[in-house]
Design an enzyme around this catalytic site. Sequence first.
Site, PDB file in Angstrom:
ATOM      1  N   ASP A  27       0.770  -1.421   0.292  1.00 38.97           N
ATOM      2  CA  ASP A  27      -0.062   0.069   0.501  1.00 38.97           C
ATOM      3  C   ASP A  27       0.388   0.658   0.020  1.00 38.97           C
ATOM      4  OD1 ASP A  27      -2.425   1.368   0.180  1.00 38.97           O
ATOM      5  OD2 ASP A  27      -3.546   0.405   2.190  1.00 38.97           O
ATOM      6  N   ASP A  56     -10.642   1.756  -2.754  1.00 39.83           N
ATOM      7  CA  ASP A  56     -11.694   1.133  -1.496  1.00 39.83           C
ATOM      8  C   ASP A  56     -12.819   1.323  -1.351  1.00 39.83           C
ATOM      9  OD1 ASP A  56      -8.955   0.983  -0.397  1.00 39.83           O
ATOM     10  OD2 ASP A  56      -8.707   3.189   0.479  1.00 39.83           O
TER      11      ASP A  56
HETATM   12  C1  GLA Z   1      -5.663   1.538   2.159  1.00 38.90           C
HETATM   13  C2  GLA Z   1      -6.213   0.179   1.665  1.00 38.90           C
HETATM   14  C3  GLA Z   1      -6.809  -0.493   2.327  1.00 38.90           C
HETATM   15  C4  GLA Z   1      -6.643  -0.648   3.172  1.00 38.90           C
HETATM   16  C5  GLA Z   1      -6.092   0.076   4.388  1.00 38.90           C
HETATM   17  C6  GLA Z   1      -5.446  -0.331   4.925  1.00 38.90           C
HETATM   18  O1  GLA Z   1      -6.996   2.737   2.290  1.00 38.90           O
HETATM   19  O2  GLA Z   1      -6.855   1.206   0.288  1.00 38.90           O
HETATM   20  O3  GLA Z   1      -7.400  -1.514   1.128  1.00 38.90           O
HETATM   21  O4  GLA Z   1      -5.245  -1.324   3.589  1.00 38.90           O
HETATM   22  O5  GLA Z   1      -4.830   1.004   3.437  1.00 38.90           O
HETATM   23  O6  GLA Z   1      -4.584   0.656   6.804  1.00 38.90           O
END
Ligand code: GLA
Length: 707
Positions: free
Chosen positions: A441, A505
Amino acid sequence: METTCVRLQSATVDVIIKTHPFAEILYWGAHLSDFSPQDVATLERPVANGKLDVDAPVTLMAEPGHGLFGSPGIEGHRSGLDGSPVFTTVHCEQHDGSLTLLSEDTRAGLRLQSEISLDASGVLKIRHGLTNVRAGAWQVDRLAVTLPVAERAQEVMAFHGRWTREFQPHRVALTHDSFVLESRRGRSSHEHFPALIAGSTGFSEMQGDVWGAHLGWSGNHRMRCEVKTDGRRYMQAEALYLPGEMALGEGETLWTPWLYASHSANGLNGMSQQYHRFLRELVIRFPENKPRPVHLNTWEGIYFNHSPAYIMQMAEDAAALGVERFIIDDGWFKGRNDDRAALGDWYLDTQKYPDGLKPVIDHVKNQGMEFGIWVEPEMINPNSDLYRAHPEWVLALPDYPQATGRHQLVLNLNIPAAFDYLLERMSWLLGEHDIDYVKWDMNRELVQPGHNGKAAADAQTRQYYRLLDTLRTRFPDVEFESCASGGGRIDYGVLTRCHRFWPSDNNDALERNAIQRGMSYFFPPEVMGAHIGNRHCHATFRQHSIAFRGLTALFGHMGLELDPTNADAGEREGYRHYAALYKQWREVIHSGTQWRVDMPDATTQVQGVVSQDKRQALFSVSQLAMPDYSLMPPLRVPGLEASARYRTTLLDHPNIQLTGEGGHTMRKLPAWMTGTQTVSGAWLMQAGMSLPVLDPESAILIGFERV
Ligand code: GLA
């Protein structure tokens, strides 16, 4: 030096390049069934009155010295000197589908190497390498790939977006001046996906000439479509350099990222199909013949609330639903109880996991699943042991306050000790644990990225690539997913290094229909993570049926993003059903030709895949909002074999369709839906088949089997 005109060709696309005395792309368009080099004489331009007395070509480097007043392909200088280079070709080499050109400007002390290739898929790849051959640094302000497009390219399509709303297409008329998009966020970004599509007026999925261009780069970038005052036009793509960021010492070379360009005379589908084929044949690295496993990712199920006993229960429940890979998201490392602390402290949280990760991993594996884990290596929370020990490791300019994003700062990967620390910690994680998959990420943008007082966004992106490349070499069996708050880092530069993307997300099926369609212009379904989320979507609070969520996740790399343990029986049955449907069709979806269908009513979204041998096809019809018309037009099914007959079956549908009489908007189903029948491919492609009247936020799935 004898060649002055080179032809690169594929079954669908031709590119004709004049090589001497300077290089110029004369033609990039549909394949020419016949061509001989002297034909290009017909394109020799007149010289208009009221202008320079010479013809001004749009050369490969678009140098202003040729009399070009538009955006140059190169800008820079040597302490104010050598600032307007004009390159002359000195060497030219052609091998099958590729051409390498060497040119130089001895006055400015610069040399240029250009690599151009046209793949069998029809995708054109171009990059330039600029070398400073003289003493004294040559400051690079801009170095771009320039690609002329035909004058009939009168419209441009680009993608805007933001967190939870990636890949939203929009169009502008291309009549005068330029259309420019820039990312200064230190990543390809949700907001400015590095691609442009120029096309003839009204181009659509099935019709029109389109010229797509994508820059394979995960950092700052600039994309431009420019109309000259004489009506000619060109696209330009470049890594964007901050002031003072890029300088070439004597003997040093700077390469542009690759530009990937795809022309189609048959609308956007043709363009995308060429990109997909190119990626499948040359870029996507995935263990051959291994089906993409159904995921369960814990994030929206438990967030930071990790308990090994509960996670093991989730894993058991997931396996029972047909899940094949179980991924523990954020929250497993030391002190990570919310999003305010601990990034940088890549040690297991032994309070949460007193017996280590191994029992959990073993349990997952004992259920027959693979194991994956989440990391965000490039970041550091001010509230972390790492920051307390090394506040100087933050990517910043000295003496300026640095804004946090999601309470975090960025680690300066240009500091060798910081880079080595991350490499050691990630190697510990992947070396000491049986991990098959990493979700990598990157949750904030770069603000005043600095190293030793100088701008360092470009260098940071290169170090990110180097870190990932080093880990891939050390752990060749581990698969990586690129995520950046969802779809903030999606591009071909990172795709050469990873296996999958997390597009958003936002798991709201309605929003996902738009996001995944937008992404499909440049990426095939198998690299697109598509998860069934909770019935109450966490991002939008909308509610969707399991059928709508399941069918939306089908045309990607399917997974679940929820807690199966606290789901009710009906939901669980739905997860099991769609996981099984995905397994049944994934081979076709992940290798077939993808189609987006033009529909007169924008509230109806149709997409599908046809297997390479045209024996099987799968199309979904999603009704996004209340339809404009009381009846939908027949669906003309593209891509089938005209001379074959197909068995047509309604594979999946919202329950309402079964009630027949007295449904909300429909009294009687189309006749074909009530049974299975065989129909000619030609008829399905030309006349089509009637569609039911669908409720908003519902979808159906139709299967075609050749008989
Ligand atoms: C980001 C990612 C999510 C998740 C969060 C975890 O927002 O896009 O899918 O992994 O971080 O903190």
